[in-house]
Design a protein around this motif. Structure first.
Motif, PDB file in Angstrom:
ATOM      1  N   GLU A  89      45.557  41.073  29.575  1.00  0.00           N
ATOM      2  CA  GLU A  89      44.133  41.124  29.242  1.00  0.00           C
ATOM      3  C   GLU A  89      43.451  39.924  29.871  1.00  0.00           C
ATOM      4  OE1 GLU A  89      41.495  40.625  25.259  1.00  0.00           O
ATOM      5  OE2 GLU A  89      43.165  42.046  25.159  1.00  0.00           O
ATOM      6  N   LEU A  90      42.347  40.155  30.582  1.00  0.00           N
ATOM      7  CA  LEU A  90      41.600  39.101  31.250  1.00  0.00           C
ATOM      8  C   LEU A  90      40.173  39.039  30.737  1.00  0.00           C
ATOM      9  CD1 LEU A  90      42.609  39.863  34.955  1.00  0.00           C
ATOM     10  CD2 LEU A  90      43.546  38.073  33.501  1.00  0.00           C
ATOM     11  N   ASN A  91      39.655  37.846  30.614  1.00  0.00           N
ATOM     12  CA  ASN A  91      38.237  37.649  30.306  1.00  0.00           C
ATOM     13  C   ASN A  91      37.569  37.220  31.606  1.00  0.00           C
ATOM     14  OD1 ASN A  91      38.367  38.173  27.504  1.00  0.00           O
ATOM     15  ND2 ASN A  91      39.281  36.166  27.195  1.00  0.00           N
ATOM     16  N   ILE A  92      36.824  38.142  32.194  1.00  0.00           N
ATOM     17  CA  ILE A  92      36.194  37.912  33.490  1.00  0.00           C
ATOM     18  C   ILE A  92      34.676  37.934  33.314  1.00  0.00           C
ATOM     19  CG2 ILE A  92      35.929  38.807  35.836  1.00  0.00           C
ATOM     20  CD1 ILE A  92      38.653  40.135  35.515  1.00  0.00           C
ATOM     21  N   PRO A  93      33.994  36.923  33.856  1.00  0.00           N
ATOM     22  CA  PRO A  93      32.530  36.930  33.767  1.00  0.00           C
ATOM     23  C   PRO A  93      31.957  38.200  34.395  1.00  0.00           C
ATOM     24  CG  PRO A  93      33.322  34.808  34.568  1.00  0.00           C
ATOM     25  CD  PRO A  93      34.505  35.739  34.547  1.00  0.00           C
ATOM     26  N   ASP A  94      30.844  38.671  33.848  1.00  0.00           N
ATOM     27  CA  ASP A  94      30.222  39.910  34.318  1.00  0.00           C
ATOM     28  C   ASP A  94      29.969  39.906  35.826  1.00  0.00           C
ATOM     29  OD1 ASP A  94      30.261  40.856  31.739  1.00  0.00           O
ATOM     30  OD2 ASP A  94      28.148  40.399  31.339  1.00  0.00           O
ATOM     31  N   LYS A  95      29.501  38.784  36.355  1.00  0.00           N
ATOM     32  CA  LYS A  95      29.193  38.701  37.784  1.00  0.00           C
ATOM     33  C   LYS A  95      30.463  38.908  38.619  1.00  0.00           C
ATOM     34  CE  LYS A  95      27.076  35.755  41.247  1.00  0.00           C
ATOM     35  NZ  LYS A  95      26.396  34.509  41.556  1.00  0.00           N
ATOM     36  N   VAL A  96      31.568  38.303  38.194  1.00  0.00           N
ATOM     37  CA  VAL A  96      32.833  38.455  38.920  1.00  0.00           C
ATOM     38  C   VAL A  96      33.327  39.891  38.803  1.00  0.00           C
ATOM     39  CG1 VAL A  96      35.251  37.704  39.025  1.00  0.00           C
ATOM     40  CG2 VAL A  96      33.437  36.022  38.628  1.00  0.00           C
ATOM     41  N   TRP A  97      33.219  40.460  37.611  1.00  0.00           N
ATOM     42  CA  TRP A  97      33.638  41.854  37.410  1.00  0.00           C
ATOM     43  C   TRP A  97      32.858  42.779  38.349  1.00  0.00           C
ATOM     44  CZ3 TRP A  97      37.430  44.646  35.580  1.00  0.00           C
ATOM     45  CH2 TRP A  97      37.248  46.022  35.419  1.00  0.00           C
ATOM     46  N   ALA A  98      31.571  42.547  38.466  1.00  0.00           N
ATOM     47  CA  ALA A  98      30.743  43.384  39.344  1.00  0.00           C
ATOM     48  C   ALA A  98      31.197  43.258  40.800  1.00  0.00           C
ATOM     49  CB  ALA A  98      29.268  42.988  39.209  1.00  0.00           C
ATOM     50  N   GLU A  99      31.543  42.051  41.225  1.00  0.00           N
ATOM     51  CA  GLU A  99      32.021  41.842  42.595  1.00  0.00           C
ATOM     52  C   GLU A  99      33.346  42.565  42.823  1.00  0.00           C
ATOM     53  OE1 GLU A  99      32.213  37.618  43.179  1.00  0.00           O
ATOM     54  OE2 GLU A  99      30.051  37.375  42.980  1.00  0.00           O
ATOM     55  N   VAL A 100      34.261  42.451  41.845  1.00  0.00           N
ATOM     56  CA  VAL A 100      35.568  43.111  41.969  1.00  0.00           C
ATOM     57  C   VAL A 100      35.386  44.625  41.975  1.00  0.00           C
ATOM     58  CG1 VAL A 100      37.792  43.484  40.814  1.00  0.00           C
ATOM     59  CG2 VAL A 100      36.841  41.173  40.965  1.00  0.00           C
ATOM     60  N   LEU A 101      34.524  45.127  41.112  1.00  0.00           N
ATOM     61  CA  LEU A 101      34.249  46.567  41.060  1.00  0.00           C
ATOM     62  C   LEU A 101      33.680  47.064  42.381  1.00  0.00           C
ATOM     63  CD1 LEU A 101      34.216  49.160  39.389  1.00  0.00           C
ATOM     64  CD2 LEU A 101      31.953  48.478  38.531  1.00  0.00           C
ATOM     65  N   GLU A 102      32.766  46.296  42.964  1.00  0.00           N
ATOM     66  CA  GLU A 102      32.179  46.674  44.248  1.00  0.00           C
ATOM     67  C   GLU A 102      33.246  46.724  45.347  1.00  0.00           C
ATOM     68  OE1 GLU A 102      28.955  45.015  47.507  1.00  0.00           O
ATOM     69  OE2 GLU A 102      28.704  44.453  45.396  1.00  0.00           O
ATOM     70  N   ILE A 103      34.135  45.742  45.366  1.00  0.00           N
ATOM     71  CA  ILE A 103      35.221  45.730  46.357  1.00  0.00           C
ATOM     72  C   ILE A 103      36.116  46.955  46.163  1.00  0.00           C
ATOM     73  CG2 ILE A 103      37.348  44.530  47.051  1.00  0.00           C
ATOM     74  CD1 ILE A 103      35.813  41.891  46.391  1.00  0.00           C
ATOM     75  N   ALA A 104      36.440  47.263  44.910  1.00  0.00           N
ATOM     76  CA  ALA A 104      37.291  48.421  44.619  1.00  0.00           C
ATOM     77  C   ALA A 104      36.632  49.720  45.083  1.00  0.00           C
ATOM     78  CB  ALA A 104      37.594  48.483  43.123  1.00  0.00           C
ATOM     79  N   GLU A 105      35.355  49.877  44.757  1.00  0.00           N
ATOM     80  CA  GLU A 105      34.649  51.104  45.144  1.00  0.00           C
ATOM     81  C   GLU A 105      34.517  51.220  46.657  1.00  0.00           C
ATOM     82  OE1 GLU A 105      31.026  50.836  42.886  1.00  0.00           O
ATOM     83  OE2 GLU A 105      31.961  51.701  41.094  1.00  0.00           O
ATOM     84  N   THR A 106      34.229  50.107  47.318  1.00  0.00           N
ATOM     85  CA  THR A 106      34.091  50.103  48.772  1.00  0.00           C
ATOM     86  C   THR A 106      35.395  50.503  49.453  1.00  0.00           C
ATOM     87  OG1 THR A 106      32.396  48.390  48.660  1.00  0.00           O
ATOM     88  CG2 THR A 106      33.511  48.665  50.779  1.00  0.00           C
ATOM     89  N   ASN A 107      36.518  50.093  48.865  1.00  0.00           N
ATOM     90  CA  ASN A 107      37.832  50.357  49.459  1.00  0.00           C
ATOM     91  C   ASN A 107      38.538  51.557  48.830  1.00  0.00           C
ATOM     92  OD1 ASN A 107      38.325  48.068  51.451  1.00  0.00           O
ATOM     93  ND2 ASN A 107      37.565  46.995  49.653  1.00  0.00           N
ATOM     94  N   HIS A 108      37.802  52.324  48.016  1.00  0.00           N
ATOM     95  CA  HIS A 108      38.336  53.533  47.382  1.00  0.00           C
ATOM     96  C   HIS A 108      39.657  53.276  46.654  1.00  0.00           C
ATOM     97  CE1 HIS A 108      35.218  55.593  49.594  1.00  0.00           C
ATOM     98  NE2 HIS A 108      35.666  55.032  50.703  1.00  0.00           N
ATOM     99  N   THR A 109      39.644  52.259  45.818  1.00  0.00           N
ATOM    100  CA  THR A 109      40.830  51.902  45.034  1.00  0.00           C
ATOM    101  C   THR A 109      40.391  51.494  43.633  1.00  0.00           C
ATOM    102  OG1 THR A 109      42.888  50.620  45.080  1.00  0.00           O
ATOM    103  CG2 THR A 109      40.883  49.467  45.768  1.00  0.00           C
ATOM    104  N   SER A 110      41.323  51.043  42.840  1.00  0.00           N
ATOM    105  CA  SER A 110      40.996  50.653  41.465  1.00  0.00           C
ATOM    106  C   SER A 110      40.808  49.137  41.351  1.00  0.00           C
ATOM    107  CB  SER A 110      42.122  51.087  40.523  1.00  0.00           C
ATOM    108  OG  SER A 110      43.291  50.339  40.786  1.00  0.00           O
ATOM    109  N   VAL A 111      40.138  48.735  40.304  1.00  0.00           N
ATOM    110  CA  VAL A 111      39.956  47.311  40.025  1.00  0.00           C
ATOM    111  C   VAL A 111      41.321  46.652  39.827  1.00  0.00           C
ATOM    112  CG1 VAL A 111      39.078  45.668  38.317  1.00  0.00           C
ATOM    113  CG2 VAL A 111      37.631  47.552  39.087  1.00  0.00           C
ATOM    114  N   ALA A 112      42.226  47.353  39.155  1.00  0.00           N
ATOM    115  CA  ALA A 112      43.563  46.802  38.919  1.00  0.00           C
ATOM    116  C   ALA A 112      44.267  46.478  40.235  1.00  0.00           C
ATOM    117  CB  ALA A 112      44.398  47.783  38.099  1.00  0.00           C
ATOM    118  N   ARG A 113      44.115  47.355  41.220  1.00  0.00           N
ATOM    119  CA  ARG A 113      44.767  47.101  42.519  1.00  0.00           C
ATOM    120  C   ARG A 113      44.110  45.931  43.257  1.00  0.00           C
ATOM    121  NH1 ARG A 113      48.781  50.621  44.204  1.00  0.00           N
ATOM    122  NH2 ARG A 113      48.806  52.571  43.050  1.00  0.00           N
TER     123      ARG A 113
END
Length: 105
Positions: free
Chosen positions: A4-28
């Motif tokens: 379990e990770l506590n990630i600031p909203d801004k960082v989560w949004a950046e990670v989510l954007e990278i995942a969506e751009t690369n057609h993968t999951s946030v976990a990956r």
């Protein structure tokens, strides 16, 4: 393993954007980031920085370059280079240089 990770909203949004751009999951994306952080070259950089910080800490305790070299097993010239790189003046013992005795490994 579940983590379990506590990630600031801004960082989560950046990670989510990278995942969506690369057609993968946030976990990956997070897994790839961790793998990148613990690769041997990254660990070597952390080790070097830890050595430098230890030298600066001992300097802060008032030890001379020679005393730091004796205590850490580093070369006196390396200790002096690190100290100068951090813009720290040399520490002196009684206003004069300390006699250096290098320990062999």
């Amino acid at each position: 393993m579940k983590v379990e990770l506590n990630i600031p909203d801004k960082v989560w949004a950046e990670v989510l954007e990278i995942a969506e751009t690369n057609h993968t999951s946030v976990a990956r994306v997070i897994e790839a980031t961790i793998r990148d952080a613990v690769r041997p070259s990254a660990m070597a950089k952390l080790h070097v920085e830890a050595r430098r910080n230890h030298i600066a800490q001992l300097w802060g305790e008032g030890l001379t370059d020679a005393q730091i070299a004796e205590r850490t097993g580093e070369l006196k010239s390396y200790v002096a280079t690190v100290r100068r790189g951090k813009s720290l003046p040399p520490n002196l013992v009684g206003g004069r240089k300390y006699t250096y005795e290098r320990k062999s490994a």
